[in-house]
Scaffold this motif. Structure first.
Motif, PDB file in Angstrom:
ATOM      1  N   GLU A  30       0.811  -1.223   0.000  1.00  0.00           N
ATOM      2  CA  GLU A  30       0.000   0.000   0.000  1.00  0.00           C
ATOM      3  C   GLU A  30       0.846   1.275   0.000  1.00  0.00           C
ATOM      4  O   GLU A  30       0.330   2.368  -0.237  1.00  0.00           O
ATOM      5  N   ARG A 124      -4.287   2.767  -3.533  1.00  0.00           N
ATOM      6  CA  ARG A 124      -3.162   1.907  -3.154  1.00  0.00           C
ATOM      7  C   ARG A 124      -3.517   0.977  -1.994  1.00  0.00           C
ATOM      8  O   ARG A 124      -2.754   0.087  -1.657  1.00  0.00           O
ATOM      9  N   ASP A 125      -4.692   1.200  -1.411  1.00  0.00           N
ATOM     10  CA  ASP A 125      -5.060   0.442  -0.210  1.00  0.00           C
ATOM     11  C   ASP A 125      -5.915  -0.788  -0.492  1.00  0.00           C
ATOM     12  O   ASP A 125      -6.400  -1.434   0.419  1.00  0.00           O
TER      13      ASP A 125
END
Length: 166
Positions: A30, A124-125
């Motif tokens: 992440e 990105r998570d």
């Protein structure tokens, strides 16, 4: 399953993820400056060589069978008439193969665009990403241009309409 991918892709995803984390100097996926799911999807698209090879060989075999039928048309003239008719109507295998090739190239273009957008704009998570209408508006429409009737006729072997002795 991780990222919605079958388990057999996990090892390759982990390898690519580790390579990316090393390249960008981060310890968690992440924290990457790109969306790794988009990269995984694009890496999967690189398998197109397998598609091209397997289906290319299959299509070559079908064309070889059609060539055989054309070469024997002097025995059954109806076959020659049928093949020319199908070619002019755009329903023969050559037209089918041409359409498949054009459609596949367009699909690959769309996938590159979609994966690229996900790589650089996706979260990105691991949360869900929905592209906005602007991305879809940029996508080119699929426009197919079939071979002309004269090209279709040229593709038919004129020699197959005659007996082997000439």
């Amino acid at each position: 399953m991780r990222f919605g991918a079958p388990d057999f892709h996990l090892a390759e995803q982990r390898r690519l993820e580790a390579e990316l984390m090393g390249r960008f100097g981060v310890s968690r996926p992440e924290d990457l400056p790109v969306n790794s799911r988009g990269l995984f999807l694009q890496a999967g698209e690189e398998g197109n060589r397998v598609f091209d090879d397997v289906f290319g060989r299959l299509f070559d075999r079908i064309e070889a069978q059609n060539d055989l039928v054309r070469s024997l048309a002097w025995i059954a003239p109806f076959q020659a008439v049928r093949q020319v008719s199908q070619s002019l109507a755009g329903t023969d295998f050559a037209h089918h193969r041409d359409f498949i090739g054009a459609a596949e190239q367009h699909r690959r273009l769309l996938q590159r665009e979609l994966n690229g957008d996900l790589i650089f704009n996706g979260p990105r998570d691991g949360s869900t990403y929905l592209a906005d209408a602007g991305l879809w508006a940029k996508m080119p429409p699929f426009v197919y241009h079939p071979p002309s009737p004269s090209a279709a006729l040229r593709a038919q072997s004129v020699s197959s309409l005659h007996s082997p002795s000439g």
